[in-house]
Design a protein around this motif. Sequence first.
Motif, PDB file in Angstrom:
ATOM      1  N   LEU A 103      27.343 -35.163 -76.838  1.00 18.05           N
ATOM      2  CA  LEU A 103      27.106 -33.790 -77.286  1.00 18.05           C
ATOM      3  C   LEU A 103      28.461 -32.966 -76.792  1.00 18.05           C
ATOM      4  N   ALA A 104      28.349 -33.050 -75.723  1.00 13.25           N
ATOM      5  CA  ALA A 104      29.395 -32.751 -75.216  1.00 13.25           C
ATOM      6  C   ALA A 104      31.148 -32.525 -75.313  1.00 13.25           C
ATOM      7  N   THR A 105      31.088 -33.582 -75.227  1.00  9.61           N
ATOM      8  CA  THR A 105      32.289 -33.892 -75.949  1.00  9.61           C
ATOM      9  C   THR A 105      32.403 -33.661 -76.984  1.00  9.61           C
ATOM     10  N   THR A 106      31.875 -33.085 -78.409  1.00  7.98           N
ATOM     11  CA  THR A 106      32.178 -33.224 -79.728  1.00  7.98           C
ATOM     12  C   THR A 106      32.245 -31.177 -80.056  1.00  7.98           C
ATOM     13  N   LEU A 107      31.381 -30.294 -78.401  1.00  9.40           N
ATOM     14  CA  LEU A 107      30.307 -29.671 -79.276  1.00  9.40           C
ATOM     15  C   LEU A 107      31.765 -28.964 -78.185  1.00  9.40           C
ATOM     16  N   LEU A 108      32.417 -29.347 -76.850  1.00 14.19           N
ATOM     17  CA  LEU A 108      33.069 -28.101 -75.707  1.00 14.19           C
ATOM     18  C   LEU A 108      34.028 -27.795 -76.488  1.00 14.19           C
ATOM     19  N   PRO A 109      35.328 -28.333 -77.208  1.00 17.23           N
ATOM     20  CA  PRO A 109      36.295 -27.998 -77.726  1.00 17.23           C
ATOM     21  C   PRO A 109      36.015 -26.609 -78.782  1.00 17.23           C
ATOM     22  N   SER A 110      34.658 -26.502 -79.421  1.00 11.63           N
ATOM     23  CA  SER A 110      34.566 -25.645 -80.505  1.00 11.63           C
ATOM     24  C   SER A 110      33.626 -24.506 -80.485  1.00 11.63           C
ATOM     25  N   HIS A 111      32.982 -24.582 -79.279  1.00 11.25           N
ATOM     26  CA  HIS A 111      31.854 -23.883 -78.823  1.00 11.25           C
ATOM     27  C   HIS A 111      31.746 -23.590 -78.155  1.00 11.25           C
ATOM     28  N   SER A 112      31.051 -22.660 -77.605  1.00 11.17           N
ATOM     29  CA  SER A 112      30.891 -21.763 -76.645  1.00 11.17           C
ATOM     30  C   SER A 112      30.523 -22.476 -75.093  1.00 11.17           C
ATOM     31  N   LEU A 117      26.909 -27.026 -72.862  1.00  3.76           N
ATOM     32  CA  LEU A 117      25.861 -27.517 -71.997  1.00  3.76           C
ATOM     33  C   LEU A 117      24.307 -27.735 -72.691  1.00  3.76           C
ATOM     34  N   THR A 118      24.120 -26.415 -72.540  1.00  8.84           N
ATOM     35  CA  THR A 118      22.292 -26.109 -73.357  1.00  8.84           C
ATOM     36  C   THR A 118      21.799 -27.112 -74.145  1.00  8.84           C
ATOM     37  N   VAL A 119      22.633 -27.519 -75.402  1.00  6.54           N
ATOM     38  CA  VAL A 119      21.992 -28.113 -76.147  1.00  6.54           C
ATOM     39  C   VAL A 119      22.707 -29.710 -76.054  1.00  6.54           C
ATOM     40  N   ALA A 120      23.251 -30.311 -75.375  1.00  8.60           N
ATOM     41  CA  ALA A 120      23.867 -31.538 -74.861  1.00  8.60           C
ATOM     42  C   ALA A 120      22.857 -31.668 -73.638  1.00  8.60           C
ATOM     43  N   THR A 121      22.241 -30.609 -73.373  1.00  8.06           N
ATOM     44  CA  THR A 121      20.950 -30.335 -71.662  1.00  8.06           C
ATOM     45  C   THR A 121      19.779 -30.834 -71.957  1.00  8.06           C
ATOM     46  N   ALA A 122      19.408 -30.473 -73.771  1.00  9.91           N
ATOM     47  CA  ALA A 122      18.241 -30.117 -74.373  1.00  9.91           C
ATOM     48  C   ALA A 122      18.422 -32.142 -75.066  1.00  9.91           C
ATOM     49  N   ALA A 123      19.916 -32.795 -75.113  1.00 11.39           N
ATOM     50  CA  ALA A 123      19.623 -33.939 -75.908  1.00 11.39           C
ATOM     51  C   ALA A 123      19.044 -34.477 -74.648  1.00 11.39           C
ATOM     52  N   TRP A 124      20.068 -34.414 -73.283  1.00 11.25           N
ATOM     53  CA  TRP A 124      20.222 -35.362 -72.593  1.00 11.25           C
ATOM     54  C   TRP A 124      18.440 -35.810 -72.843  1.00 11.25           C
ATOM     55  N   LEU A 125      17.099 -34.837 -71.471  1.00  9.91           N
ATOM     56  CA  LEU A 125      16.496 -34.486 -71.784  1.00  9.91           C
ATOM     57  C   LEU A 125      15.344 -34.933 -72.938  1.00  9.91           C
ATOM     58  N   ALA A 126      16.012 -34.546 -74.046  1.00 13.39           N
ATOM     59  CA  ALA A 126      14.706 -35.500 -75.324  1.00 13.39           C
ATOM     60  C   ALA A 126      15.183 -36.794 -75.091  1.00 13.39           C
ATOM     61  N   VAL A 127      16.720 -37.291 -75.215  1.00 11.97           N
ATOM     62  CA  VAL A 127      16.424 -38.760 -75.437  1.00 11.97           C
ATOM     63  C   VAL A 127      15.973 -39.308 -74.211  1.00 11.97           C
ATOM     64  N   SER A 128      15.939 -39.151 -72.740  1.00 10.81           N
ATOM     65  CA  SER A 128      15.509 -39.694 -71.811  1.00 10.81           C
ATOM     66  C   SER A 128      13.916 -39.842 -71.953  1.00 10.81           C
ATOM     67  N   LEU A 129      13.194 -38.806 -72.021  1.00 18.12           N
ATOM     68  CA  LEU A 129      12.099 -38.707 -72.068  1.00 18.12           C
ATOM     69  C   LEU A 129      11.108 -39.549 -73.431  1.00 18.12           C
ATOM     70  N   GLY A 130      12.049 -39.243 -74.429  1.00 15.35           N
ATOM     71  CA  GLY A 130      12.137 -39.777 -75.748  1.00 15.35           C
ATOM     72  C   GLY A 130      11.693 -42.090 -75.419  1.00 15.35           C
TER      73      GLY A 130
END
Length: 142
Positions: A103-112, A117-130
Amino acid sequence: MNAPQPDENAENTDRIRLTPGAARQMPRKDLFIRFAFGAGVSLLAAIVSTVFGPFPGGAFLAFPAILLASLTLVAKEDGLRSAREDTRGATLGTLGLLAFSLLATTLLPSHSAWLALTVATAAWLAVSLGAYALARAAGKRQ
């Protein structure tokens, strides 16, 4: 009818726990081994970056340097079962880190950076806990 009481002496490897003072109780030799192994992998990443470029060097930085040293010490002190459980936890966390990096690699070039990093961190947490919840549910079915 009374519910069975948990055995207080039984090891519960399913529970996530944090022991803040545990590092102070660890022998200095064990801390040194972890530090030296982490430094060695970082040095290897620097050499690979210098010789082959930043992309392969960055892949070496993603290597869980301390994990191998920690697993060796855990197996020695607490047994193979504890080391195996730590390995399972590291594997589940790695799935989360993979989601973060994609997600970070995909979003960083086109978003703040903050949004990406907030979306990528949320994904890390969701995937790890899931992944943890799925692994725990699968283990209870056996």
